[in-house]
Design a protein around this motif. Structure first.
Motif, PDB file in Angstrom:
ATOM      1  N   UNK A  40      39.599  38.532  28.027  1.00  0.00           N
ATOM      2  CA  UNK A  40      39.511  39.956  27.696  1.00  0.00           C
ATOM      3  C   UNK A  40      38.074  40.452  27.815  1.00  0.00           C
ATOM      4  N   UNK A  41      37.123  39.650  27.335  1.00  0.00           N
ATOM      5  CA  UNK A  41      35.712  40.037  27.439  1.00  0.00           C
ATOM      6  C   UNK A  41      35.262  40.073  28.899  1.00  0.00           C
ATOM      7  N   UNK A  42      35.783  39.178  29.716  1.00  0.00           N
ATOM      8  CA  UNK A  42      35.401  39.179  31.128  1.00  0.00           C
ATOM      9  C   UNK A  42      35.968  40.406  31.846  1.00  0.00           C
ATOM     10  N   UNK A  43      37.144  40.864  31.417  1.00  0.00           N
ATOM     11  CA  UNK A  43      37.684  42.115  31.964  1.00  0.00           C
ATOM     12  C   UNK A  43      36.753  43.274  31.619  1.00  0.00           C
ATOM     13  N   UNK A  44      36.295  43.307  30.371  1.00  0.00           N
ATOM     14  CA  UNK A  44      35.378  44.376  29.944  1.00  0.00           C
ATOM     15  C   UNK A  44      34.101  44.356  30.777  1.00  0.00           C
ATOM     16  N   UNK A  45      33.549  43.161  31.003  1.00  0.00           N
ATOM     17  CA  UNK A  45      32.324  43.050  31.804  1.00  0.00           C
ATOM     18  C   UNK A  45      32.556  43.549  33.222  1.00  0.00           C
ATOM     19  N   UNK A  46      33.685  43.166  33.814  1.00  0.00           N
ATOM     20  CA  UNK A  46      33.981  43.579  35.193  1.00  0.00           C
ATOM     21  C   UNK A  46      34.179  45.090  35.288  1.00  0.00           C
ATOM     22  N   UNK A  47      34.839  45.661  34.287  1.00  0.00           N
ATOM     23  CA  UNK A  47      35.044  47.113  34.273  1.00  0.00           C
ATOM     24  C   UNK A  47      33.716  47.845  34.142  1.00  0.00           C
ATOM     25  N   UNK A  48      32.841  47.327  33.277  1.00  0.00           N
ATOM     26  CA  UNK A  48      31.531  47.960  33.085  1.00  0.00           C
ATOM     27  C   UNK A  48      30.683  47.865  34.348  1.00  0.00           C
ATOM     28  N   UNK A  49      30.844  46.776  35.095  1.00  0.00           N
ATOM     29  CA  UNK A  49      30.067  46.597  36.326  1.00  0.00           C
ATOM     30  C   UNK A  49      30.594  47.454  37.467  1.00  0.00           C
ATOM     31  N   UNK A  50      31.829  47.951  37.327  1.00  0.00           N
ATOM     32  CA  UNK A  50      32.414  48.772  38.385  1.00  0.00           C
ATOM     33  C   UNK A  50      32.685  47.996  39.663  1.00  0.00           C
ATOM     34  N   UNK A  51      32.992  46.704  39.510  1.00  0.00           N
ATOM     35  CA  UNK A  51      33.242  45.830  40.662  1.00  0.00           C
ATOM     36  C   UNK A  51      34.756  45.688  40.840  1.00  0.00           C
ATOM     37  N   UNK A  52      35.356  46.374  41.805  1.00  0.00           N
ATOM     38  CA  UNK A  52      36.825  46.343  41.946  1.00  0.00           C
ATOM     39  C   UNK A  52      37.387  44.945  42.163  1.00  0.00           C
ATOM     40  N   UNK A  53      36.736  44.155  43.011  1.00  0.00           N
ATOM     41  CA  UNK A  53      37.230  42.816  43.282  1.00  0.00           C
ATOM     42  C   UNK A  53      37.202  41.933  42.053  1.00  0.00           C
ATOM     43  N   UNK A  54      36.095  42.009  41.316  1.00  0.00           N
ATOM     44  CA  UNK A  54      35.969  41.205  40.099  1.00  0.00           C
ATOM     45  C   UNK A  54      36.952  41.678  39.041  1.00  0.00           C
ATOM     46  N   UNK A  55      37.140  42.981  38.933  1.00  0.00           N
ATOM     47  CA  UNK A  55      38.077  43.518  37.946  1.00  0.00           C
ATOM     48  C   UNK A  55      39.497  43.049  38.263  1.00  0.00           C
ATOM     49  N   UNK A  56      39.887  43.090  39.527  1.00  0.00           N
ATOM     50  CA  UNK A  56      41.219  42.623  39.910  1.00  0.00           C
ATOM     51  C   UNK A  56      41.398  41.152  39.519  1.00  0.00           C
ATOM     52  N   UNK A  57      40.385  40.349  39.796  1.00  0.00           N
ATOM     53  CA  UNK A  57      40.461  38.924  39.472  1.00  0.00           C
ATOM     54  C   UNK A  57      40.578  38.693  37.967  1.00  0.00           C
ATOM     55  N   UNK A  58      39.755  39.391  37.201  1.00  0.00           N
ATOM     56  CA  UNK A  58      39.738  39.172  35.749  1.00  0.00           C
ATOM     57  C   UNK A  58      41.013  39.702  35.094  1.00  0.00           C
ATOM     58  N   UNK A  59      41.555  40.801  35.601  1.00  0.00           N
ATOM     59  CA  UNK A  59      42.840  41.275  35.078  1.00  0.00           C
ATOM     60  C   UNK A  59      43.929  40.243  35.334  1.00  0.00           C
ATOM     61  N   UNK A  60      43.872  39.579  36.486  1.00  0.00           N
ATOM     62  CA  UNK A  60      44.827  38.518  36.770  1.00  0.00           C
ATOM     63  C   UNK A  60      44.695  37.361  35.798  1.00  0.00           C
ATOM     64  N   UNK A  61      43.446  36.983  35.492  1.00  0.00           N
ATOM     65  CA  UNK A  61      43.225  35.889  34.540  1.00  0.00           C
ATOM     66  C   UNK A  61      43.762  36.250  33.157  1.00  0.00           C
ATOM     67  N   UNK A  62      43.568  37.520  32.757  1.00  0.00           N
ATOM     68  CA  UNK A  62      44.078  37.959  31.461  1.00  0.00           C
ATOM     69  C   UNK A  62      45.602  37.984  31.459  1.00  0.00           C
ATOM     70  N   UNK A  63      46.183  38.477  32.527  1.00  0.00           N
ATOM     71  CA  UNK A  63      47.641  38.509  32.632  1.00  0.00           C
ATOM     72  C   UNK A  63      48.213  37.097  32.564  1.00  0.00           C
ATOM     73  N   UNK A  64      47.529  36.137  33.163  1.00  0.00           N
ATOM     74  CA  UNK A  64      47.999  34.752  33.117  1.00  0.00           C
ATOM     75  C   UNK A  64      48.125  34.265  31.680  1.00  0.00           C
ATOM     76  N   UNK A  65      47.142  34.602  30.835  1.00  0.00           N
ATOM     77  CA  UNK A  65      47.198  34.169  29.442  1.00  0.00           C
ATOM     78  C   UNK A  65      48.397  34.790  28.719  1.00  0.00           C
ATOM     79  N   UNK A  66      48.728  36.036  29.044  1.00  0.00           N
ATOM     80  CA  UNK A  66      49.875  36.703  28.425  1.00  0.00           C
ATOM     81  C   UNK A  66      51.175  36.036  28.869  1.00  0.00           C
ATOM     82  N   UNK A  67      51.282  35.756  30.168  1.00  0.00           N
ATOM     83  CA  UNK A  67      52.464  35.070  30.686  1.00  0.00           C
ATOM     84  C   UNK A  67      52.581  33.675  30.078  1.00  0.00           C
ATOM     85  N   UNK A  68      51.440  33.005  29.929  1.00  0.00           N
ATOM     86  CA  UNK A  68      51.399  31.657  29.346  1.00  0.00           C
ATOM     87  C   UNK A  68      51.943  31.688  27.916  1.00  0.00           C
ATOM     88  N   UNK A  69      51.452  32.621  27.101  1.00  0.00           N
ATOM     89  CA  UNK A  69      51.896  32.698  25.705  1.00  0.00           C
ATOM     90  C   UNK A  69      53.378  33.075  25.618  1.00  0.00           C
TER      91      UNK A  69
END
Length: 266
Positions: A40-69
Motif C-alpha cells: 500500500x505504501x509503495x502504491x502511494x509512492x508511485x502515485x506521488x511520483x506520477x509514474x504510470x508504469x510504476x503505479x500499474x506495477x504497484x497496484x498489481x502487487x497490492x491486488x495480489x495481496x487482496x487475492x491472496x487473503x
C-alpha cells in the motif's frame, strides 16, 4: 470477473493447492499483513511520483495481496474473492443514492454528509457503535486525526471557516510556547500534550484547505531529503563534511540547494 482477474485468481489457487509453491502455501493472514501494508505504501509512492508504469506495477502487487487473503478466507470457509467484489459493489451502490437512486446532491460536501448518514443508518441496532468506528487504529497519527475530524465534521461538529481553525492554531501554539518556556518540572509532559494539540489542529486545517496532510508531509519529507543530499554531495566535492561546518555555512549550502532545485524547474 474479467479474463485478467480470473487468471490472477486461478494463479493464486494453483500456488496454494497441493503441489503448488511451498512458500505461498505456508503464508497466513498474519504473515501477509506486513506485505499488504508495504505494498500500500509503495502504491502511494508511485502515485506521488506520477509514474504510470510504476503505479500499474504497484497496484498489481497490492491486488495480489487482496487475492491472496481472499484465497485463505475461502480455505477457512469464510468467503471467496467473488464475495469481496460483490460486497464492495453493493456498498458503493447503497452509499451513492445520488448516482444509483433518486437522491440529488449539490456538491461533494453533501455527498460526504450523505455517506455518513447512510453509514449511521447501517449501524442501527448496534447501540455501542460510533461514527468513528472503522478508522484503523494503526493509521499514521496525522492521517488518523484527519479522518476522525472528517467524520465528525460530516455530523456538524466543525469550524465554519478555515480562518477559525487558524485562530485556534494560534491559541494552541501560544499554549505550547508557554510550556516550552516554563521551568516547571512537569512542563515536559505538558509540552508533549500541547504539541499533540497543535498537530491535531493542523490536521483539521489541512482538511478545511482540501489538503490530505499525510501526503503533504510526505512530499515535504521528500523535498528535505533531496536538498539535504545535495548538501552532502557538495560537502563531498569540497572535501569537508557537514559536521565540520558552522550553522551559517550550512544555511548557505541549504539555500544553494533550494536555488538549484528552482533553477532545474522543480
Amino acid at each position: 470477473m474479467s479474463e485478467a482477474l480470473d487468471r490472477l485468481v486461478e494463479i493464486m489457487d494453483r500456488l496454494r493447492e497441493p503441489g503448488g509453491c511451498p512458500w505461498d502455501r505456508e503464508q497466513t493472514l498474519d504473515t501477509l499483513t506486513g506485505y499488504l501494508l508495504e505494498e500500500a505504501h509503495e502504491v502511494v509512492d508511485a502515485a506521488a511520483a506520477g509514474d504510470p508504469g510504476k503505479l500499474r506495477e504497484e497496484l498489481g502487487d497490492l491486488l495480489l495481496q487482496i487475492v491472496f487473503m481472499a484465497r485463505i478466507a475461502k480455505e477457512n470457509g469464510w468467503f471467496d474473492f467473488d464475495a469481496v467484489c460483490e460486497g464492495i459493489s453493493e456498498k458503493m451502490i447503497r452509499r451513492h443514492p445520488h448516482v444509483f437512486g433518486d437522491r440529488s446532491v449539490e456538491g461533494a460536501d453533501e455527498v460526504v454528509r450523505n455517506w455518513e448518514e447512510i453509514k449511521e443508518a447501517e449501524r442501527d441496532g448496534r447501540p455501542e457503535s460510533s461514527a468513528l468506528d472503522g478508522i484503523p487504529g494503526a493509521l499514521p497519527a496525522l492521517l488518523k486525526a484527519f479522518r476522525m475530524t472528517e467524520k465528525a465534521a460530516a455530523l456538524g461538529f466543525d469550524w465554519e471557516r478555515p480562518a477559525h481553525v487558524v485562530r485556534k492554531l494560534h491559541e494552541e501554539v501560544e499554549e505550547l510556547e508557554a510550556e516550552v518556556e516554563s521551568d516547571d518540572p512537569g512542563a515536559r509532559t505538558r509540552v508533549r500534550e500541547e504539541l499533540g494539540d497543535v498537530l491535531f489542529v493542523m490536521a483539521n486545517l489541512a482538511r478545511h484547505l482540501g489538503v490530505e496532510p499525510e501526503t503533504a508531509l510526505q512530499r515535504t519529507n521528500a523535498k528535505f531529503m533531496r536538498r539535504f543530499r545535495a548538501m552532502e554531495e557538495q560537502a563531498r566535492r569540497e572535501g569537508r563534511s557537514l559536521r565540520e561546518r558552522d550553522l551559517d555555512e550550512l544555511d548557505g549550502m541549504w539555500e544553494r540547494a533550494k536555488a538549484a532545485e528552482r533553477g532545474g524547474g522543480s
